[in-house]
Design a protein around this motif. Sequence first.
Motif, short mmCIF file in Angstrom:
data_model
loop_
_atom_site.label_atom_id
_atom_site.label_comp_id
_atom_site.label_asym_id
_atom_site.label_seq_id
_atom_site.Cartn_x
_atom_site.Cartn_y
_atom_site.Cartn_z
N ASP A 184 1.04 -1.04 0.07
CA ASP A 184 -0.11 -0.19 -0.30
C ASP A 184 0.51 1.51 0.13
N ALA A 185 1.87 1.42 -0.08
CA ALA A 185 2.47 2.33 0.08
C ALA A 185 2.50 3.47 -1.53
N ASP A 186 2.54 4.32 -1.40
CA ASP A 186 2.24 5.56 -2.11
C ASP A 186 4.01 5.94 -2.37
N ILE A 187 4.09 5.86 -3.38
CA ILE A 187 5.75 5.88 -4.63
C ILE A 187 5.23 6.80 -5.94
N PRO A 188 6.13 8.08 -5.55
CA PRO A 188 5.90 8.71 -6.49
C PRO A 188 7.42 8.21 -7.83
N LEU A 189 6.52 8.12 -8.77
CA LEU A 189 6.81 7.29 -10.30
C LEU A 189 7.60 8.18 -10.28
N ARG A 190 7.53 9.78 -10.89
CA ARG A 190 7.91 10.72 -11.19
C ARG A 190 9.42 11.18 -11.13
N PRO A 191 9.99 11.17 -10.06
CA PRO A 191 11.68 11.62 -10.27
C PRO A 191 12.28 9.92 -10.78
N ILE A 192 11.59 8.97 -10.07
CA ILE A 192 12.18 7.79 -11.25
C ILE A 192 12.10 7.65 -13.02
#
Length: 267
Positions: A184-192
């Motif tokens: 359920d982690a909310d991980i921003p993918l844009r920086p990656i």
Amino acid sequence: MTTAPVHVTTWQDGDADAPVAVFVHNIMTWGDDAEYGFAAQRPLAARARLLLMDRRGYGRSPDTDRSDYAVDAEDIVSLLGEGAHLVGHAYGGVGAMLAASRRPDLVRSLTLIQPGALRVAERHPVVAEALARARRSTAELPADMSAQDYLRASTEGLGLPMPEPTRERLRAARTSMRERPCWDADIPLRPIADAPWPTLLVSGDWAGAPEPYRKYAGEPLIACAEVIAETVGARHLRVPGFYPHTQQPQAVNEALWQLWRDAEAAS
């Protein structure tokens, strides 16, 4: 070289100026564990300096009331030094993704082996179903379940052999029971996606896996890796089996070294 409050196993057999790689393990294991950890990546120490992190509550790291991928990310950042390649497996992949998204300037490349970041791929129907099932199962975990029962349920319950319940393994199982769910982690993918360094996703094809394990873990993990790879523009390597870095170490190690070598040449 680090102030992180975790134990780190360091392997280096080559040059002092070799590239540095940080490895972050999954549940019920630890950095240099031969069963589920990164023991099979030992040959890479001839070409790089390997830092195998024991997450809090695992291996030789201190106990913790509750393991947490966000805390893992802080520990990972502290291990990256002035820059390192980053490898995370399953739960460890979630912490690695968070660390990379927070400090992309310290990452040289990112490898995610069957990352457990299901929420970022929730639009995929297989992943959505797995998330709903995972949320129910966590809520239903018996309060009086022992570490050995948890270890048995997590292996024999899925058709897998149960590893020897050593003191180290039971401690790892106990910590796993208290972890903040990584799916359920909310991980921003844009920086990656925007980072200048390359990202590699690694999945098994899950051939030969027990049917319950393939259905409830394999299919969602493959779908999740496909979504992440497409979103961030990563290469997606698929290998036979269901535990890539232990069952297919040669293929995974070759892919890791190629990724590191190419990233170093481009930097």
